[in-house]
Design a protein around this motif. Structure first.
Motif, mmCIF file in Angstrom:
data_model
loop_
_atom_site.group_PDB
_atom_site.id
_atom_site.type_symbol
_atom_site.label_atom_id
_atom_site.label_comp_id
_atom_site.label_asym_id
_atom_site.label_seq_id
_atom_site.Cartn_x
_atom_site.Cartn_y
_atom_site.Cartn_z
ATOM 1 N N ARG A 1 1.836 7.088 0.546
ATOM 2 C CA ARG A 1 2.859 6.206 -0.078
ATOM 3 C C ARG A 1 4.130 6.840 -0.023
ATOM 4 N N GLU B 1 6.674 4.526 4.253
ATOM 5 C CA GLU B 1 8.086 3.939 4.627
ATOM 6 C C GLU B 1 9.006 4.400 5.496
ATOM 7 N N ARG B 2 8.749 5.882 5.826
ATOM 8 C CA ARG B 2 9.438 6.555 6.833
ATOM 9 C C ARG B 2 8.848 6.182 8.277
ATOM 10 N N HIS C 1 10.767 7.604 -2.650
ATOM 11 C CA HIS C 1 10.600 6.359 -2.506
ATOM 12 C C HIS C 1 11.827 5.758 -2.272
ATOM 13 N N ARG C 2 12.142 5.137 -0.889
ATOM 14 C CA ARG C 2 13.483 4.723 -0.622
ATOM 15 C C ARG C 2 13.395 3.300 -1.044
ATOM 16 N N PHE C 3 12.537 2.432 -0.967
ATOM 17 C CA PHE C 3 12.367 0.958 -1.281
ATOM 18 C C PHE C 3 13.028 1.018 -2.757
ATOM 19 N N VAL D 1 5.469 -2.958 5.384
ATOM 20 C CA VAL D 1 4.719 -1.984 4.742
ATOM 21 C C VAL D 1 3.671 -2.350 3.654
ATOM 22 N N TYR E 1 8.473 7.435 1.110
ATOM 23 C CA TYR E 1 9.072 7.746 2.397
ATOM 24 C C TYR E 1 8.883 9.124 2.776
ATOM 25 N N THR F 1 3.847 -1.975 -2.658
ATOM 26 C CA THR F 1 4.057 -3.345 -2.284
ATOM 27 C C THR F 1 3.251 -4.352 -2.529
ATOM 28 N N ALA G 1 7.695 3.416 8.771
ATOM 29 C CA ALA G 1 8.243 2.059 9.159
ATOM 30 C C ALA G 1 9.901 1.995 9.826
ATOM 31 N N ASP G 2 10.716 3.101 9.091
ATOM 32 C CA ASP G 2 11.878 3.107 9.557
ATOM 33 C C ASP G 2 12.016 3.427 11.142
#
Ligand code: ZN
Ligand code: ZN
Length: 721
Positions: free
Chosen positions: A422, A487-488, A449-451, A504, A424, A509, A490-491
């Motif tokens: 989980r 998350e990374r 966690h960037r979100f 994600v 970033y 989420t 996904a980027d």
């Protein structure tokens, strides 16, 4: 009965005896209110001989005050409580508490006032009121629940009640659930499924204990095959329990169930509102509830008339509870079926080695679904050797995987990237001085966690804002993220495929059934091109347009080095691979690894499940590990490091010397600090025949440890941290 023995809900007390007043009828299993000093306590009437204690003399007995208006706990359930407490070395009251999991349910019929928006407007709108009204559209619940939902104070909502914006609704707490109709619809089954469904339905009718291992490849239609035995149970007026490993999976199951039976099943999990919990509990106890779908805690509910248990995705480790009573719901489900004299089905595409071994030795009957439903083919599996084909610098996806992603996007098909991490980045450090962000309560790195713009500990829930300057050297803007989380990834996908719609899917989420439902609906409507997810997306989901699965780091699970690392890696990768090509279009799976020679990777590449299980079985046999030997963990913890160490030494120093049991440790646990407690661990490895629980109980009972030291026993542990 004019005197009774009660199991009372107070961990510090043993069983207590009471007098039964003349005008009162109690039986074994009755739930009662009894006096305790000046207070009152809830207890369960139990067989005296099964709950030995010094009897209270007749003249000192105090009377029971009240028998609560719920059915007595049946003997089958009382035996299950005893078995669970004994096997897992847990207090009886702690197990019984899992049965009485709704305090409100014990109080008999009731109504409750809930509130909903009336459509009116307040005289004066404030930002808080606006926020509440926006959030409560379509909701109905108590003030407290609505306040939580809307993230405003109770006072704000009471103001809205006074203005008539929220209107009261009186609700019967026990209103019946819609009835499932066993003849609502039929499901088309293939020949294999029909044979399995028929055999299970006959097992339900024969009312005997019968454990089954339903071993079916991914996409073989396991769920549909147990709809028929469920229908058989419903026709007999008996209840069905389906255990699922994750709440996020219930949504998909609910819809298929409703299509088949015309009404949704009753759902049981830890985030139910108290009113929902009470209603479900009472319906289960009265027999009105027909089919219950739930997390592991649903196993201990007081079913009036259980006829079938199904454990779906039975290999999942989330069936093992790692706090409180440390039980494995898969194993307790089999025991419950035994006490209830009913069939139990453990269903999986990648069964646990323990379950396979039980089938091998003839204790479980094995049922196979060896091919996919509707002629779909199992996906093609390819290994991407990251040493030969490294991703670009600062990226994590190898060129061949990005090429495949691109092709899927061109064709309008979906892709799934799996990484069981989980956030970033799993580690954040200072570029200038090397400082690493660690949790203050645990021996664990904080995960970025960037979100949510937070650094979070995945063990205790501690969160902090990432600082602008390094807390060690004070250098500004010097923090670097190390390693990838979903998350990374996904980027990275967004950079490579700017037109792709990326979602994600993790427990961050998809943390409510509603969000999970929305995700499924979007994926089905083809509003998502690339899903990036953790183990949450490895099972249960069925997206016909998904034709590519990329495993970002197959080596990740092998690093921890625990007993089941290889098995878990095999299960996770095989399960996630099973998401590809479930419809008419064939699927492809790319597995990124630095160790293509590892036996588990080779077995995955060759699609040779038997080879993997054979090798793993031999390794376990050699190591005396389950199912050939037994493990137990003893974890000693304290807020004080010295106290924890000394207590662990004292336990180690009095370890029994027995031929069939080896004791390792004490040693600092891999998680040496967890939620502010220092931890030491001893491991007990025993032959299969050894009476591990008795040995541990006798051993620990002789010790007199400070009250601030906690000693937890984990029988058949899954987590070795
Ligand atoms: Zn620094
Ligand atoms: Zn922590």
């Amino acid at each position: 009965m004019n005197r009774v023995r009660c199991l009372v809900f107070n961990a510090a007390l043993g069983p207590l005896d009471y007098r039964v007043p003349d005008n009162m009828t109690v039986e074994y299993g009755s739930i009662v209110v009894a006096p305790l000093g000046p207070r009152q306590i809830i207890g369960i009437v139990w067989e005296e001989e099964r709950l030995p204690t010094d009897p209270v003399p007749e003249n000192k007995l105090r009377p029971i005050l009240e028998v609560l208006p719920v059915p007595p706990l049946r003997p089958e359930l009382r035996r299950l409580i005893e078995w669970t407490a004994n096997y897992y070395c847990a207090p009886l009251t702690s197990v019984a508490r899992m049965v009485i999991s709704s305090g409100g349910a014990l109080r008999g019929p009731a109504t409750i006032t809930e509130y909903r928006l009336s459509g009116g407007l307040p005289e004066r709108m404030t930002p808080k009121r606006e926020q509440a009204m926006g959030a409560l559209e379509g909701e109905q619940a108590t003030i407290r629940e609505l306040a939580e939902l809307a993230d405003v104070s109770d006072g704000v909502l009471r103001g809205l009640v006074n203005q008539g914006v929220l209107e009261p609704v009186v609700v019967d707490c026990d209103r019946p659930y819609p009835r499932a109709d066993d003849a609502h619809a039929t499901v088309e089954l293939n020949e294999q499924q029909t044979a399995v469904a028929r055999q299970l339905a006959e097992a339900v009718q024969s009312r005997k204990f019968a454990p089954y291992l339903l071993d079916g490849v991914t996409g073989s239609g396991k769920t549909e095959t147990y709809f028929e035995p469920m229908a058989a149970a419903l026709r007999m007026g008996r209840q069905v329990l389906v255990l699922l490993p994750e709440i996020a999976l219930t949504e998909a199951f609910l819809r298929r169930f409703e299509d088949r039976f015309g009404a949704p099943p009753i759902v049981w999990h830890s985030s139910l509102k108290s009113t929902e919990r009470r209603r479900a509990w009472r319906a289960i106890a009265s027999g009105q509830a027909q089919v219950v779908v739930g997390a592991r805690s649903a196993l201990f509910l007081p079913y009036a008339n259980l006829g079938l248990i199904v454990v779906d995705e039975a290999h999942e480790i989330s069936f093992k509870q790692d706090e409180g009573v440390r039980y494995n719901a898969r194993d307790v489900a089999v025991m419950r079926a035994r006490f209830e004299k009913i069939p139990v089905v453990l269903a999986s595409a990648t069964p646990a080695l323990e379950s396979l071994q039980m089938a091998e030795s003839g204790i479980y009957e094995r049922l196979d679904l060896p091919s996919r439903y509707g002629g779909a083919q199992l996906p093609e599996i390819r290994i991407v050797n990251l040493t030969e084909e490294p991703p670009e610098r600062g990226r994590w996806l190898a060129p061949s995987l990005t090429r495949e992603l691109f092709v899927r996007l061109e064709r309008g098909e979906q892709s799934l990237l799996f990484l069981n991490r989980r956030g970033y980045a799993p580690l954040t450090l200072c570029r200038n001085c090397g400082f690493r962000f660690q949790c203050t309560n645990c021996s664990a790195w904080l995960v970025e966690h960037r979100f949510s713009k937070r650094l979070a500990c995945h063990h205790c829930g501690h969160e902090e804002k990432p600082p602008l300057n390094c807390p060690e050297c004070g250098e500004p803007e010097c923090l670097v993220a190390c390693g990838p989380g979903v998350e990374r990834i996904a980027d990275e996908v967004a950079e490579i495929l700017p037109d792709a719609r990326v979602a994600v899917a993790t427990s961050d989420t998809l943390n409510t059934p509603e969000k999970a439902a929305e995700f499924v609906a979007q994926a089905e409507a083809k509003a998502i091109d690339v899903i990036v997810g953790t183990q949450l997306v490895t099972k249960g989901f069925h997206f016909p347009e998904l034709t590519l699965v990329g495993v970002v780091d197959a080596d990740l699970g092998l690093e921890g080095g625990d007993l089941r690392a290889a098995e878990r890696t095999y299960q996770q990768v095989a399960q996630v691979a099973g998401r590809a090509g479930r419809g008419a279009k064939p699927g492809t799976v790319l597995i990124q690894t630095r160790h293509p020679e590892a036996p588990v990777i080779e077995a995955l590449a060759a699609g040779d499940r038997d080879a993997f299980y054979d090798a793993e079985t031999e390794a376990r046999r050699h190591a005396g590990a389950p199912p050939f030997g037994r493990w137990a963990a003893i974890i000693v913890s304290s807020e004080d490091e010295t106290e924890a160490r000394e207590a662990a030494r004292a336990i180690g120093g009095t370890a029994p010397h027995l031929q069939d049991i080896a004791i390792l440790g004490p040693a600092p646990a891999p998680m040496a600090l967890l939620r502010g407690r220092y931890r030491y661990r001893l491991l007990v490895n025993a032959r299969r025949s050894a009476q591990v629980q008795d040995v541990i109980r006798d051993w620990l009972a002789k010790l007199d440890l400070p009250r601030t030291v906690r000693v937890s026993i984990d029988i058949d542990p899954y987590s070795f941290v």
